[in-house]
Design a protein around this motif. Structure first.
Motif, PDB file in Angstrom:
ATOM      1  N   PHE A  40      50.750  16.903  12.907  1.00 35.61           N
ATOM      2  CA  PHE A  40      50.063  18.080  12.382  1.00 35.61           C
ATOM      3  C   PHE A  40      49.470  18.888  13.528  1.00 35.61           C
ATOM      4  N   ILE A  41      49.486  20.201  13.372  1.00 37.81           N
ATOM      5  CA  ILE A  41      48.955  21.114  14.388  1.00 37.81           C
ATOM      6  C   ILE A  41      47.525  21.453  13.983  1.00 37.81           C
ATOM      7  N   TRP A  42      46.574  20.853  14.676  1.00 35.52           N
ATOM      8  CA  TRP A  42      45.173  20.934  14.289  1.00 35.52           C
ATOM      9  C   TRP A  42      44.665  22.376  14.265  1.00 35.52           C
ATOM     10  N   GLU A  43      45.014  23.186  15.233  1.00 36.91           N
ATOM     11  CA  GLU A  43      44.515  24.565  15.288  1.00 36.91           C
ATOM     12  C   GLU A  43      44.990  25.380  14.080  1.00 36.91           C
ATOM     13  N   ALA A  44      46.210  25.179  13.640  1.00 35.22           N
ATOM     14  CA  ALA A  44      46.732  25.897  12.470  1.00 35.22           C
ATOM     15  C   ALA A  44      46.010  25.458  11.201  1.00 35.22           C
ATOM     16  N   ILE A  45      45.713  24.180  11.106  1.00 34.14           N
ATOM     17  CA  ILE A  45      44.997  23.679   9.930  1.00 34.14           C
ATOM     18  C   ILE A  45      43.566  24.203   9.926  1.00 34.14           C
ATOM     19  N   GLN A  46      42.920  24.198  11.077  1.00 38.01           N
ATOM     20  CA  GLN A  46      41.565  24.758  11.162  1.00 38.01           C
ATOM     21  C   GLN A  46      41.554  26.225  10.749  1.00 38.01           C
ATOM     22  N   ARG A  47      42.536  26.965  11.195  1.00 42.33           N
ATOM     23  CA  ARG A  47      42.626  28.401  10.887  1.00 42.33           C
ATOM     24  C   ARG A  47      42.786  28.642   9.386  1.00 42.33           C
ATOM     25  N   ASP A  48      43.573  27.813   8.711  1.00 47.54           N
ATOM     26  CA  ASP A  48      43.948  28.076   7.325  1.00 47.54           C
ATOM     27  C   ASP A  48      43.218  27.236   6.276  1.00 47.54           C
ATOM     28  N   ILE A  49      42.389  26.302   6.672  1.00 47.94           N
ATOM     29  CA  ILE A  49      41.834  25.340   5.720  1.00 47.94           C
ATOM     30  C   ILE A  49      41.001  26.006   4.619  1.00 47.94           C
ATOM     31  N   GLY A  50      40.345  27.094   4.891  1.00 47.16           N
ATOM     32  CA  GLY A  50      39.513  27.732   3.881  1.00 47.16           C
ATOM     33  C   GLY A  50      40.153  28.911   3.169  1.00 47.16           C
ATOM     34  N   LYS A  51      41.377  29.254   3.490  1.00 41.66           N
ATOM     35  CA  LYS A  51      42.008  30.455   2.931  1.00 41.66           C
ATOM     36  C   LYS A  51      42.185  30.390   1.418  1.00 41.66           C
ATOM     37  N   PHE A  52      42.496  29.226   0.873  1.00 43.71           N
ATOM     38  CA  PHE A  52      42.755  29.132  -0.554  1.00 43.71           C
ATOM     39  C   PHE A  52      41.481  29.328  -1.366  1.00 43.71           C
TER      40      PHE A  52
END
Length: 85
Positions: free
Chosen positions: A47-59
């Motif tokens: 998993f790419i941690w930076e991408a998950i951090q960026r998108d984790i709250g979008k939903f």
């Protein structure tokens, strides 16, 4: 530089069960090529941690009452509806 982490490391960081990540989140909200890769075409996921951090709250950001008010959609009510003044 990107930080690659295993499913178990991701589970620890976001407080989810690793099985939930593999069965419910992967390919539903965590997308191959965006949030994770399969190194060398294998079965292992990184998993790419930076991408998950960026998108984790979008939903949930679009569902927040303040977001609805900011868009001019109305004032949120306790019942879950909106009142248009």
């Amino acid at each position: 530089m990107q930080t690659y982490i295993t499913t178990d490391e991701l589970a620890t960081r976001i407080h989810y069960d690793a099985r939930t990540i593999r069965t419910r989140l992967k390919d539903a909200v965590l997308l191959e090529g965006v949030h994770y890769i399969r190194p060398f075409g294998g079965r292992k996921l990184l998993f790419i941690w930076e991408a998950i951090q960026r998108d984790i709250g979008k939903f949930s950001a679009g569902r927040a009452p303040n977001a609805a008010v900011a868009r001019g959609a109305g004032i949120p009510m306790a019942s879950g509806g909106l009142i248009h003044g």
